[in-house]
Write a protein that holds these residues in place. Structure first.
Motif, PDB file in Angstrom:
ATOM      1  N   CYS A  90      41.769 -24.057  25.799  1.00 54.05           N
ATOM      2  CA  CYS A  90      40.769 -23.519  24.881  1.00 54.05           C
ATOM      3  C   CYS A  90      39.452 -23.199  25.571  1.00 54.05           C
ATOM      4  CB  CYS A  90      40.535 -24.478  23.719  1.00 54.05           C
ATOM      5  SG  CYS A  90      39.793 -26.068  24.196  1.00 54.05           S
ATOM      6  N   ASP A  91      39.227 -23.776  26.742  1.00 54.06           N
ATOM      7  CA  ASP A  91      38.002 -23.496  27.480  1.00 54.06           C
ATOM      8  C   ASP A  91      38.183 -22.385  28.506  1.00 54.06           C
ATOM      9  OD1 ASP A  91      39.689 -24.853  29.171  1.00 54.06           O
ATOM     10  OD2 ASP A  91      38.110 -26.056  30.095  1.00 54.06           O
TER      11      ASP A  91
ATOM     12  N   PHE B 195      46.508 -30.381  30.206  1.00 53.69           N
ATOM     13  CA  PHE B 195      47.352 -29.353  29.596  1.00 53.69           C
ATOM     14  C   PHE B 195      47.515 -29.627  28.106  1.00 53.69           C
ATOM     15  CE2 PHE B 195      51.453 -27.531  28.363  1.00 53.69           C
ATOM     16  CZ  PHE B 195      51.374 -26.251  28.900  1.00 53.69           C
ATOM     17  N   ILE B 196      47.850 -30.862  27.782  1.00 55.73           N
ATOM     18  CA  ILE B 196      48.087 -31.219  26.381  1.00 55.73           C
ATOM     19  C   ILE B 196      46.813 -31.095  25.554  1.00 55.73           C
ATOM     20  CG2 ILE B 196      48.721 -33.105  24.827  1.00 55.73           C
ATOM     21  CD1 ILE B 196      50.587 -34.119  27.078  1.00 55.73           C
ATOM     22  N   THR B 197      45.722 -31.667  26.044  1.00 47.67           N
ATOM     23  CA  THR B 197      44.498 -31.692  25.241  1.00 47.67           C
ATOM     24  C   THR B 197      43.876 -30.306  25.088  1.00 47.67           C
ATOM     25  OG1 THR B 197      43.242 -32.302  27.230  1.00 47.67           O
ATOM     26  CG2 THR B 197      43.966 -34.091  25.787  1.00 47.67           C
ATOM     27  N   SER B 198      43.907 -29.499  26.134  1.00 48.21           N
ATOM     28  CA  SER B 198      43.295 -28.171  26.044  1.00 48.21           C
ATOM     29  C   SER B 198      44.096 -27.239  25.158  1.00 48.21           C
ATOM     30  CB  SER B 198      43.124 -27.552  27.433  1.00 48.21           C
ATOM     31  OG  SER B 198      44.379 -27.305  28.050  1.00 48.21           O
TER      32      SER B 198
ATOM     33  N   GLU C   2      49.764 -40.977  25.671  1.00 43.62           N
ATOM     34  CA  GLU C   2      48.796 -41.886  25.068  1.00 43.62           C
ATOM     35  C   GLU C   2      47.371 -41.562  25.508  1.00 43.62           C
ATOM     36  OE1 GLU C   2      50.522 -45.607  26.217  1.00 43.62           O
ATOM     37  OE2 GLU C   2      52.361 -45.147  25.099  1.00 43.62           O
ATOM     38  N   ASN C   3      47.206 -41.203  26.772  1.00 45.55           N
ATOM     39  CA  ASN C   3      45.877 -40.786  27.227  1.00 45.55           C
ATOM     40  C   ASN C   3      45.418 -39.527  26.505  1.00 45.55           C
ATOM     41  OD1 ASN C   3      45.621 -42.904  29.026  1.00 45.55           O
ATOM     42  ND2 ASN C   3      46.325 -41.741  30.798  1.00 45.55           N
ATOM     43  N   ALA C   4      46.353 -38.591  26.294  1.00 50.66           N
ATOM     44  CA  ALA C   4      46.013 -37.356  25.582  1.00 50.66           C
ATOM     45  C   ALA C   4      45.603 -37.653  24.147  1.00 50.66           C
ATOM     46  CB  ALA C   4      47.187 -36.387  25.615  1.00 50.66           C
ATOM     47  N   LEU C   5      46.317 -38.549  23.479  1.00 46.84           N
ATOM     48  CA  LEU C   5      45.964 -38.921  22.108  1.00 46.84           C
ATOM     49  C   LEU C   5      44.593 -39.591  22.065  1.00 46.84           C
ATOM     50  CD1 LEU C   5      49.415 -40.279  20.866  1.00 46.84           C
ATOM     51  CD2 LEU C   5      48.223 -38.253  19.993  1.00 46.84           C
TER      52      LEU C   5
ATOM     53  N   THR D  48      40.030 -33.771  33.443  1.00 46.76           N
ATOM     54  CA  THR D  48      38.837 -32.968  33.745  1.00 46.76           C
ATOM     55  C   THR D  48      38.344 -32.222  32.518  1.00 46.76           C
ATOM     56  OG1 THR D  48      40.231 -31.120  34.456  1.00 46.76           O
ATOM     57  CG2 THR D  48      39.512 -32.682  36.156  1.00 46.76           C
ATOM     58  N   PHE D  49      39.258 -31.934  31.580  1.00 43.82           N
ATOM     59  CA  PHE D  49      38.857 -31.271  30.333  1.00 43.82           C
ATOM     60  C   PHE D  49      38.577 -32.328  29.269  1.00 43.82           C
ATOM     61  CE2 PHE D  49      40.207 -29.926  26.060  1.00 43.82           C
ATOM     62  CZ  PHE D  49      39.255 -28.946  25.823  1.00 43.82           C
TER      63      PHE D  49
END
Length: 516
Positions: A410-411, A422-425, A462-465, A476-477
């Motif tokens: 998204c950025d 990858f997951i969070t963005s 779990e880190n992404a959540l 980094t994002f």
């Protein structure tokens, strides 16, 4: 979602941010006719109060400045979990045309409707000065009321609104009562899986009000979804009763195209699987679904898969899809459907089909989706466009964050699959485009054997959540805001999970269900 999925290779499509990528999708039409009576009560907030409006608790007030006209205007401030939505339900006539407009100011202000009976409409802007949002719609054959809404965007600054106008024929018994709409912001209430606002085009509308047909699915705030394989491919063969209890939603894979009914679908148990399971009968299958219901679980019928060829590209096909899907729901006891069409879909007619099916199914309907990552890059991507149009009846979209290569987040940054970034963005892309956080889930393979690429350890999920919900454990994002109501997780498949010692169910199930 047949396993393994085909690899897509590295994709570096240029994703865009909300402010730039979606602006071209919004239609700004002329203002309402001055000759018509305004049906909105307290349209300029000149009572000095929020009378006749229903707003997210603690987010809205009436101010004396800035105003567009008169002495007062609405000021509403979103939080990280609610978008400061204000609604008013208005009596209207069936089969009638209406024009809606409002003067707004501030970052990401949305104006729209829900309950039109046809295709709900919405529009938005982001401006530091007063500007007029306008749209129009036609009511359905039995529509007698419409909910008008205004809202901002999660974590953004205060927005202002004034001079809201709805013109057209008044309903037979005009009512000025305040809207008693359902909780507007699905992210504020994770059990409110749907947030109605879609226009027929893929406009970015974060959260209108949940309708009576929207299903919640799952057993708590965050959902764990698993796909049950109706075929044998080397993974552990399972009956529905064998599926680990950590799964809140079980997607039976797959319904296929009915060759004798354009747009229609059909389903039957695979004879080979039935044999390997010792003669798993239809009666046992139905009883197992009923038992899952008794345990508080939801079971949906997944449509398509990697090789699925269902095509819904006309009104006739949409009707056939809805009718056939509803028939299968009644026959087997499915709670709804999952859309996993990996060879493209027509957002207009698929949305029509799903709204029709939701109307038939009524309260409790569960709608899930499992798009490939490439199908969720922008609001005009076919899957994301469809999801936005049916968000009023949508439970959750579990994007496949695998078999993807690299993608733009998204950025605008390029991130490789298999990472927290990858997951969070990518989840951020879906939320910024207009899905509620509770409608966004993380899809990953249950084991390295379950997909061509993209398997990750439980700690990565779990880190992404944590990053999405709390802003911790990010890579980094890091999103500019947090989404505590993030929907949950999904895996392909429960059979591959069983082959891997139920690692996904035991780890991700426990983690997700412990999330506040």
């Amino acid at each position: 979602m047949a396993s393994p999925r085909r690899a897509l290779g590295a994709v570096t499509a240029c994703a865009t941010t909300l402010g730039l990528g979606l602006a071209g999708l919004v239609a700004f039409t002329g203002g309402a006719s001055a000759a018509s009576t305004n049906l909105v009560v307290n349209p300029g907030f000149e009572t000095g109060s929020l009378s006749n409006w229903s707003c997210d608790a603690g987010t809205a007030t009436v101010v004396g400045s800035p105003v567009h006209s008169g002495s007062h205007a609405l000021a509403a401030t979103p939080t990280s979990s609610v978008d400061a939505q204000c609604t008013q339900t208005i009596s209207v006539q069936p089969n009638s045309s209406y024009s809606l407009s409002a003067w707004v100011q501030g970052p990401y202000v949305y104006l729209g409707t829900s309950g039109d009976g046809t295709s709900d409409v919405s529009t938005w802007s982001s401006s530091s000065s007063w500007n007029q949002l306008s749209t129009s719609f036609t009511t359905g054959a039995s529509t007698t009321s419409v909910t008008v809404y205004l809202h901002g965007w999660y974590g953004q600054a205060t927005y202002y609104a004034d001079d809201v106008t709805l013109t057209g024929a008044a309903g037979p018994s005009p009512s000025a009562s305040a809207s008693a709409s359902a909780s507007p912001s699905a992210s504020a209430s994770p059990t409110a899986s749907a947030t109605p606002t879609q226009s027929a085009t893929p406009t970015p509308t974060p959260t209108p009000t949940a309708t009576s047909t929207g299903g919640t699915g799952g057993t708590g705030k965050h959902k764990v979804t698993g796909y049950w394989q109706d075929f044998d491919n080397g993974a552990t063969d399972q009956k529905i009763s064998d599926v680990n209890s950590a799964y809140d939603i079980i997607a039976v894979s797959f319904a296929t195209a009915d060759p004798n009914n354009t747009g229609g679908i059909t389903f039957s148990l695979d004879p080979t699987l039935q044999s390997k399971l010792g003669g798993y009968t239809d009666a046992q299958f139905k009883a197992d679904i009923a038992a899952k219901h008794a345990a508080g679980k939801k079971v949906v019928l997944s449509v398509g898969g990697q090789n699925g060829t269902i095509t819904v590209a006309s009104s006739t096909a949409a009707t056939n899809f809805a009718n056939s899907a509803y028939s299968l729901m009644q026959q087997y006891g499915f709670d709804g459907v999952d859309i996993d069409l990996e060879n493209g879909l027509n957002s207009t007619y698929m949305a029509q089909a799903l709204h029709s099916l939701a109307s038939k199914a009524g309260s409790g309907f569960v709608l899930t989706m499992a798009p490939q990552t490439i199908d969720m890059l922008t609001a005009s991507s076919d899957y994301l466009a469809t999801a936005l149009q049916v968000k009023d009846v949508l439970t959750i979209v579990n994007t496949q964050y695998y078999n993807s290569g690299s993608m733009n987040g998204c950025d605008g940054g390029v991130y490789s699959e298999g990472t927290v970034d990858f997951i969070t963005s990518m989840a951020c892309t879906a939320i910024q485009a207009g899905l509620s956080p509770s409608q966004v889930g993380i899809g990953v393979p249950a084991s390295s054997s379950a997909a061509g690429s993209g398997y990750v350890q439980p700690s990565v999920v779990e880190n992404a959540l944590n990053c999405l919900a709390k802003g911790t454990n990010c890579g980094t994002f890091k999103p500019s805001t947090t989404w505590p109501g993030i929907g949950g997780v999904m895996t392909w498949s429960t059979a591959w999970d069983a082959s891997n010692g139920n690692q996904f169910a035991n780890n991700e199930g426990a983690f997700v269900h412990a999330m506040p």
